[in-house]
Design a protein around this motif. Structure first.
Motif, mmCIF file in Angstrom:
data_model
loop_
_atom_site.group_PDB
_atom_site.id
_atom_site.type_symbol
_atom_site.label_atom_id
_atom_site.label_comp_id
_atom_site.label_asym_id
_atom_site.label_seq_id
_atom_site.Cartn_x
_atom_site.Cartn_y
_atom_site.Cartn_z
ATOM 1 N N LYS A 279 0.837 -1.266 0.042
ATOM 2 C CA LYS A 279 -0.048 -0.045 0.182
ATOM 3 C C LYS A 279 0.757 1.313 -0.017
ATOM 4 O O LYS A 279 1.967 1.435 0.677
ATOM 5 C CB LYS A 279 -0.960 -0.040 1.388
ATOM 6 N N VAL A 280 0.652 2.176 -0.716
ATOM 7 C CA VAL A 280 1.218 3.479 -0.781
ATOM 8 C C VAL A 280 0.793 4.347 0.229
ATOM 9 O O VAL A 280 -0.323 4.869 0.440
ATOM 10 C CB VAL A 280 1.046 4.026 -2.045
ATOM 11 N N THR A 281 1.793 4.496 1.185
ATOM 12 C CA THR A 281 1.219 5.622 2.590
ATOM 13 C C THR A 281 1.505 7.117 1.950
ATOM 14 O O THR A 281 1.169 7.821 2.682
ATOM 15 C CB THR A 281 2.207 5.071 3.620
ATOM 16 N N SER A 282 2.420 7.371 1.150
ATOM 17 C CA SER A 282 2.880 8.883 0.597
ATOM 18 C C SER A 282 3.269 9.006 -0.814
ATOM 19 O O SER A 282 3.919 7.808 -1.178
ATOM 20 C CB SER A 282 3.807 9.414 1.763
ATOM 21 N N SER A 283 3.263 9.800 -1.373
ATOM 22 C CA SER A 283 3.747 9.824 -2.669
ATOM 23 C C SER A 283 3.921 11.445 -3.186
ATOM 24 O O SER A 283 3.205 12.271 -2.614
ATOM 25 C CB SER A 283 2.727 9.311 -3.816
ATOM 26 N N SER A 284 5.122 11.685 -4.096
ATOM 27 C CA SER A 284 5.346 12.827 -4.578
ATOM 28 C C SER A 284 5.714 12.722 -6.071
ATOM 29 O O SER A 284 6.298 11.584 -6.497
ATOM 30 C CB SER A 284 6.304 13.451 -3.727
ATOM 31 N N LEU A 285 5.431 13.898 -6.609
ATOM 32 C CA LEU A 285 5.757 13.866 -8.194
ATOM 33 C C LEU A 285 6.436 15.206 -8.350
ATOM 34 O O LEU A 285 5.861 16.213 -8.257
ATOM 35 C CB LEU A 285 4.749 13.542 -9.086
ATOM 36 N N GLU A 286 7.671 15.380 -8.882
ATOM 37 C CA GLU A 286 8.288 16.632 -9.290
ATOM 38 C C GLU A 286 8.856 16.545 -10.881
ATOM 39 O O GLU A 286 9.278 15.509 -11.004
ATOM 40 C CB GLU A 286 9.437 16.855 -8.234
ATOM 41 N N LEU A 287 8.681 17.438 -11.518
ATOM 42 C CA LEU A 287 9.409 17.713 -12.645
ATOM 43 C C LEU A 287 10.587 18.438 -12.799
ATOM 44 O O LEU A 287 10.561 19.626 -12.177
ATOM 45 C CB LEU A 287 8.531 18.354 -13.604
ATOM 46 N N ASP A 288 11.666 18.090 -13.039
ATOM 47 C CA ASP A 288 13.129 18.453 -13.180
ATOM 48 C C ASP A 288 13.312 19.123 -14.570
ATOM 49 O O ASP A 288 13.436 18.136 -15.442
ATOM 50 C CB ASP A 288 14.165 17.644 -12.619
ATOM 51 N N LEU A 289 12.977 20.169 -14.804
ATOM 52 C CA LEU A 289 13.130 20.957 -16.314
ATOM 53 C C LEU A 289 14.539 20.864 -16.650
ATOM 54 O O LEU A 289 14.871 20.653 -18.046
ATOM 55 C CB LEU A 289 12.383 22.183 -16.283
ATOM 56 N N GLU A 290 15.502 20.929 -16.039
ATOM 57 C CA GLU A 290 16.844 21.251 -16.286
ATOM 58 C C GLU A 290 17.285 19.641 -16.695
ATOM 59 O O GLU A 290 17.932 19.534 -17.911
ATOM 60 C CB GLU A 290 17.725 21.627 -15.311
ATOM 61 N N LYS A 291 16.971 18.802 -16.125
ATOM 62 C CA LYS A 291 17.390 17.387 -16.364
ATOM 63 C C LYS A 291 16.419 16.497 -17.283
ATOM 64 O O LYS A 291 16.600 15.584 -17.905
ATOM 65 C CB LYS A 291 17.577 16.496 -15.237
ATOM 66 N N LYS A 292 15.146 17.261 -17.444
ATOM 67 C CA LYS A 292 14.025 16.698 -18.317
ATOM 68 C C LYS A 292 13.924 15.421 -17.594
ATOM 69 O O LYS A 292 13.559 14.445 -18.408
ATOM 70 C CB LYS A 292 14.431 16.691 -19.837
ATOM 71 N N GLU A 293 13.431 15.385 -16.304
ATOM 72 C CA GLU A 293 13.191 14.066 -15.732
ATOM 73 C C GLU A 293 11.814 14.347 -14.988
ATOM 74 O O GLU A 293 11.723 15.499 -14.248
ATOM 75 C CB GLU A 293 14.269 13.747 -14.772
ATOM 76 N N LEU A 294 11.308 13.285 -14.760
ATOM 77 C CA LEU A 294 10.068 13.312 -13.812
ATOM 78 C C LEU A 294 10.391 12.416 -12.470
ATOM 79 O O LEU A 294 10.585 11.110 -12.707
ATOM 80 C CB LEU A 294 8.850 12.510 -14.736
ATOM 81 N N ASN A 295 10.614 12.800 -11.398
ATOM 82 C CA ASN A 295 10.906 12.247 -10.254
ATOM 83 C C ASN A 295 9.719 11.910 -9.502
ATOM 84 O O ASN A 295 8.812 12.651 -8.988
ATOM 85 C CB ASN A 295 11.916 13.351 -9.297
ATOM 86 N N VAL A 296 9.491 10.350 -9.319
ATOM 87 C CA VAL A 296 8.536 9.894 -8.380
ATOM 88 C C VAL A 296 8.878 9.265 -7.208
ATOM 89 O O VAL A 296 9.961 8.411 -7.252
ATOM 90 C CB VAL A 296 7.422 8.847 -9.435
ATOM 91 N N LYS A 297 8.268 9.540 -6.202
ATOM 92 C CA LYS A 297 8.576 9.114 -4.980
ATOM 93 C C LYS A 297 7.510 8.445 -4.196
ATOM 94 O O LYS A 297 6.470 9.143 -3.940
ATOM 95 C CB LYS A 297 9.357 10.093 -3.814
ATOM 96 N N LEU A 298 7.433 7.071 -3.798
ATOM 97 C CA LEU A 298 6.519 6.150 -3.340
ATOM 98 C C LEU A 298 7.112 5.728 -1.901
ATOM 99 O O LEU A 298 8.127 5.196 -1.693
ATOM 100 C CB LEU A 298 5.901 5.317 -4.187
ATOM 101 N N THR A 299 6.136 6.026 -0.726
ATOM 102 C CA THR A 299 6.424 5.125 0.426
ATOM 103 C C THR A 299 5.546 4.177 0.467
ATOM 104 O O THR A 299 4.207 4.340 0.420
ATOM 105 C CB THR A 299 6.388 6.163 1.579
ATOM 106 N N VAL A 300 6.086 2.910 0.564
ATOM 107 C CA VAL A 300 5.270 1.773 0.383
ATOM 108 C C VAL A 300 5.092 0.815 1.809
ATOM 109 O O VAL A 300 6.362 0.545 2.337
ATOM 110 C CB VAL A 300 5.592 0.954 -0.819
ATOM 111 N N SER A 301 3.931 0.612 2.345
ATOM 112 C CA SER A 301 3.954 -0.431 3.313
ATOM 113 C C SER A 301 4.328 -1.791 2.970
ATOM 114 O O SER A 301 4.054 -2.007 1.882
ATOM 115 C CB SER A 301 2.653 -0.239 4.118
ATOM 116 N N PRO A 302 4.744 -2.489 4.084
ATOM 117 C CA PRO A 302 4.947 -3.996 3.696
ATOM 118 C C PRO A 302 3.665 -4.665 3.465
ATOM 119 O O PRO A 302 2.463 -4.299 3.474
ATOM 120 C CB PRO A 302 5.490 -4.429 4.907
ATOM 121 N N GLN A 303 3.700 -5.920 2.715
ATOM 122 C CA GLN A 303 2.567 -6.590 2.225
ATOM 123 C C GLN A 303 1.774 -7.216 3.377
ATOM 124 O O GLN A 303 2.647 -7.513 4.435
ATOM 125 C CB GLN A 303 2.759 -7.652 1.198
#
Length: 303
Positions: A279-303
């Protein structure tokens, strides 16, 4: 991995989008509805349902698994399990979803598993053997029949249990909470369970179970071993929950097969309809225009 990431992101978004993801040998295809995914599936495939309501009825005619997100994945209608060839299954047919109508077995099948589902009605119209209902909640009626050659219902909650004429003692309830049993034709083995109401239980074996003495009677054709009669009707409520606490029941020796108190509400792994996925307990989505990257961070609980 791709399926897990997609399903976790959908859980995090908490948006009802009514999509079905078909996993065929690791290739994932997104469909707008469940019927389209079923039509495109092959034996051994898994269909993942997002949150939302999927209008039925549906027929499962292949050896597939339909897996939802829990009670939030709703099939609005009936589900007929009718797989040709009298197959022996090696994975759940339905898992972690809710069915507002009737789930009916319409063709012979062996080793059928239905897990963590909320179902209004469950009926058997064809021979089944080795069937398992695991951590299910039958909100209306489970109907037993002579088609059952072997079925185990474990860690489940059942509002009503009925039996058709000719039903035989081939069903076993383990660690279940049974609110109402209608006695005509009913016979079964009941272990580590709670029973709130049944006028007379005949031709059955009851072991290590808790019974409401005001509303449950054991017929002479039944056998009851190490059962505890509650002499206060308020001690088992309409949801078939037991009012005695864990320490009291343990002191009396009323333990389930996993070493916990009888019924579905006191175990180390409690009754739940949630799927066994991270289960995803927190998430964030950031766009790095200089590197042209989409940074996704997910905090996941154990199964």
């Amino acid at each position: 991995m791709a399926v897990c990431i997609i399903m976790m992101s959908m859980t995090a978004s908490a948006i009802s989008i009514n999509k079905a993801l078909l996993d065929h040998n690791g290739t994932v295809t997104l469909y707008d509805g469940l019927q389209e995914a079923i039509n495109a599936s092959s034996d051994g495939d898994v269909i993942y349902l997002t949150l939302g309501t999927f209008k039925g009825p549906f027929t499962v005619s292949k050896k597939i698994t339909i897996r939802g997100t829990g009670e939030t994945s709703i099939i609005d209608g009936d589900v007929n399990i009718s797989i040709p060839g009298s197959p022996k299954l090696n994975s759940p047919v339905l898992e972690a979803l809710s069915v507002s109508g009737t789930v009916n077995v319409g063709a012979q099948v062996d080793d059928m598993i239905i897990r963590k589902c909320k179902i209004a009605n469950f009926t058997i119209g064809a021979q089944i053997d080795g069937a398992v209902l695991d951590r299910c909640y039958i909100t209306n009626t489970l109907t037993l029949s002579s088609y059952i050659k072997g079925m185990t219902i474990v860690n489940s909650k059942l509002q009503q249990v009925r039996a058709n004429s000719g039903a035989t003692q081939n069903t076993t309830f383990v660690n279940c909470n049974l609110s109402t049993i209608y006695p005509n034709y009913f016979s079964a083995t009941i272990i580590n369970s709670v029973i709130r109401y049944c006028s007379t239980i005949n031709s059955s074996v009851l072991i290590n179970s808790i019974l409401n003495s005001y509303d449950v009677s054991i017929g002479s054709s039944s056998v009851a071993q190490n059962c505890y009669w509650m002499y206060n009707s308020n001690l088992i409520d309409s949801s078939c929950e037991c009012a005695y606490d864990t320490s009291f029941l343990q002191s009396k020796g009323y333990l389930g097969t996993d070493g916990t108190v009888v019924g579905i509400y006191g175990g180390d792994t409690p009754f739940t309809l949630e799927p066994s996925v991270p289960k995803v307990t927190s998430s964030s989505l950031e766009l790095d225009l200089e590197k042209k990257e989409l940074n996704v961070k997910l905090t996941v609980s154990p199964q």
